[in-house]
Design a protein around this motif. Structure first.
Motif, PDB file in Angstrom:
ATOM      1  N   THR A 134       0.834  -1.198   0.000  1.00  0.00           N
ATOM      2  CA  THR A 134       0.000   0.000   0.000  1.00  0.00           C
ATOM      3  C   THR A 134       0.868   1.247   0.000  1.00  0.00           C
ATOM      4  N   ASP A 135       1.939   1.268   0.794  1.00  0.00           N
ATOM      5  CA  ASP A 135       2.836   2.416   0.827  1.00  0.00           C
ATOM      6  C   ASP A 135       3.483   2.636  -0.539  1.00  0.00           C
ATOM      7  N   ARG A 136       3.930   1.573  -1.158  1.00  0.00           N
ATOM      8  CA  ARG A 136       4.567   1.670  -2.473  1.00  0.00           C
ATOM      9  C   ARG A 136       3.552   2.104  -3.525  1.00  0.00           C
ATOM     10  N   SER A 137       2.335   1.553  -3.459  1.00  0.00           N
ATOM     11  CA  SER A 137       1.293   1.920  -4.415  1.00  0.00           C
ATOM     12  C   SER A 137       0.897   3.381  -4.249  1.00  0.00           C
ATOM     13  N   THR A 138       0.817   3.837  -3.012  1.00  0.00           N
ATOM     14  CA  THR A 138       0.475   5.233  -2.753  1.00  0.00           C
ATOM     15  C   THR A 138       1.535   6.149  -3.334  1.00  0.00           C
ATOM     16  N   GLY A 139       2.788   5.793  -3.167  1.00  0.00           N
ATOM     17  CA  GLY A 139       3.877   6.591  -3.725  1.00  0.00           C
ATOM     18  C   GLY A 139       3.817   6.648  -5.236  1.00  0.00           C
ATOM     19  N   ARG A 140       3.510   5.533  -5.854  1.00  0.00           N
ATOM     20  CA  ARG A 140       3.415   5.497  -7.315  1.00  0.00           C
ATOM     21  C   ARG A 140       2.236   6.323  -7.814  1.00  0.00           C
ATOM     22  N   VAL A 141       1.128   6.266  -7.098  1.00  0.00           N
ATOM     23  CA  VAL A 141      -0.042   7.048  -7.493  1.00  0.00           C
ATOM     24  C   VAL A 141       0.259   8.538  -7.365  1.00  0.00           C
ATOM     25  N   VAL A 142       0.905   8.931  -6.276  1.00  0.00           N
ATOM     26  CA  VAL A 142       1.264  10.336  -6.078  1.00  0.00           C
ATOM     27  C   VAL A 142       2.230  10.787  -7.167  1.00  0.00           C
ATOM     28  N   LEU A 143       3.221   9.976  -7.466  1.00  0.00           N
ATOM     29  CA  LEU A 143       4.181  10.316  -8.519  1.00  0.00           C
ATOM     30  C   LEU A 143       3.494  10.417  -9.884  1.00  0.00           C
ATOM     31  N   GLY A 144       2.619   9.482 -10.155  1.00  0.00           N
ATOM     32  CA  GLY A 144       1.887   9.510 -11.427  1.00  0.00           C
ATOM     33  C   GLY A 144       1.030  10.751 -11.570  1.00  0.00           C
ATOM     34  N   TRP A 145       0.305  11.109 -10.511  1.00  0.00           N
ATOM     35  CA  TRP A 145      -0.512  12.323 -10.556  1.00  0.00           C
ATOM     36  C   TRP A 145       0.355  13.558 -10.690  1.00  0.00           C
ATOM     37  N   ALA A 146       1.510  13.565 -10.060  1.00  0.00           N
ATOM     38  CA  ALA A 146       2.405  14.722 -10.173  1.00  0.00           C
ATOM     39  C   ALA A 146       2.941  14.844 -11.599  1.00  0.00           C
ATOM     40  N   LEU A 147       3.308  13.714 -12.196  1.00  0.00           N
ATOM     41  CA  LEU A 147       3.837  13.740 -13.564  1.00  0.00           C
ATOM     42  C   LEU A 147       2.786  14.203 -14.574  1.00  0.00           C
ATOM     43  N   VAL A 148       1.534  13.928 -14.291  1.00  0.00           N
ATOM     44  CA  VAL A 148       0.459  14.342 -15.189  1.00  0.00           C
ATOM     45  C   VAL A 148      -0.106  15.697 -14.774  1.00  0.00           C
ATOM     46  N   GLY A 149      -0.270  15.895 -13.483  1.00  0.00           N
ATOM     47  CA  GLY A 149      -0.953  17.081 -12.982  1.00  0.00           C
ATOM     48  C   GLY A 149      -0.174  18.369 -13.126  1.00  0.00           C
ATOM     49  N   ILE A 150       1.133  18.327 -12.932  1.00  0.00           N
ATOM     50  CA  ILE A 150       1.939  19.556 -13.017  1.00  0.00           C
ATOM     51  C   ILE A 150       1.931  20.118 -14.431  1.00  0.00           C
ATOM     52  N   PRO A 151       2.234  19.334 -15.464  1.00  0.00           N
ATOM     53  CA  PRO A 151       2.140  19.892 -16.822  1.00  0.00           C
ATOM     54  C   PRO A 151       0.706  20.293 -17.196  1.00  0.00           C
ATOM     55  N   LEU A 152      -0.264  19.542 -16.716  1.00  0.00           N
ATOM     56  CA  LEU A 152      -1.653  19.878 -16.996  1.00  0.00           C
ATOM     57  C   LEU A 152      -2.012  21.222 -16.381  1.00  0.00           C
ATOM     58  N   ALA A 153      -1.622  21.437 -15.136  1.00  0.00           N
ATOM     59  CA  ALA A 153      -1.893  22.718 -14.474  1.00  0.00           C
ATOM     60  C   ALA A 153      -1.173  23.853 -15.187  1.00  0.00           C
ATOM     61  N   TYR A 154       0.064  23.638 -15.585  1.00  0.00           N
ATOM     62  CA  TYR A 154       0.819  24.663 -16.315  1.00  0.00           C
ATOM     63  C   TYR A 154       0.122  25.009 -17.632  1.00  0.00           C
ATOM     64  N   GLY A 155      -0.290  23.998 -18.364  1.00  0.00           N
ATOM     65  CA  GLY A 155      -0.978  24.228 -19.630  1.00  0.00           C
ATOM     66  C   GLY A 155      -2.302  24.948 -19.440  1.00  0.00           C
TER      67      GLY A 155
END
Length: 55
Positions: A20-41
């Protein structure tokens, strides 16, 4: 019978926390990789659209 259920539940519970800890980290990283460029755009689009309509 209860010993098998107890040990199976104990190992699943112990391993589940690490997974669960590893999955949570991956989900957070995935959202950051998608969310930051999306927010910038989105911000850039709004800024340029406001320039278009305000002159």
């Amino acid at each position: 019978m209860s010993t098998a259920n107890s040990s199976a539940g104990g190992s699943a519970g112990g391993g589940g926390g690490a997974v669960t800890d590893r999955s949570t980290g991956r989900v957070v990283l995935g959202w950051a990789l998608v969310g930051i460029p999306l927010a910038y755009g989105l911000v850039e689009t709004l800024v340029r659209a406001s320039r278009l309509f305000t002159g």
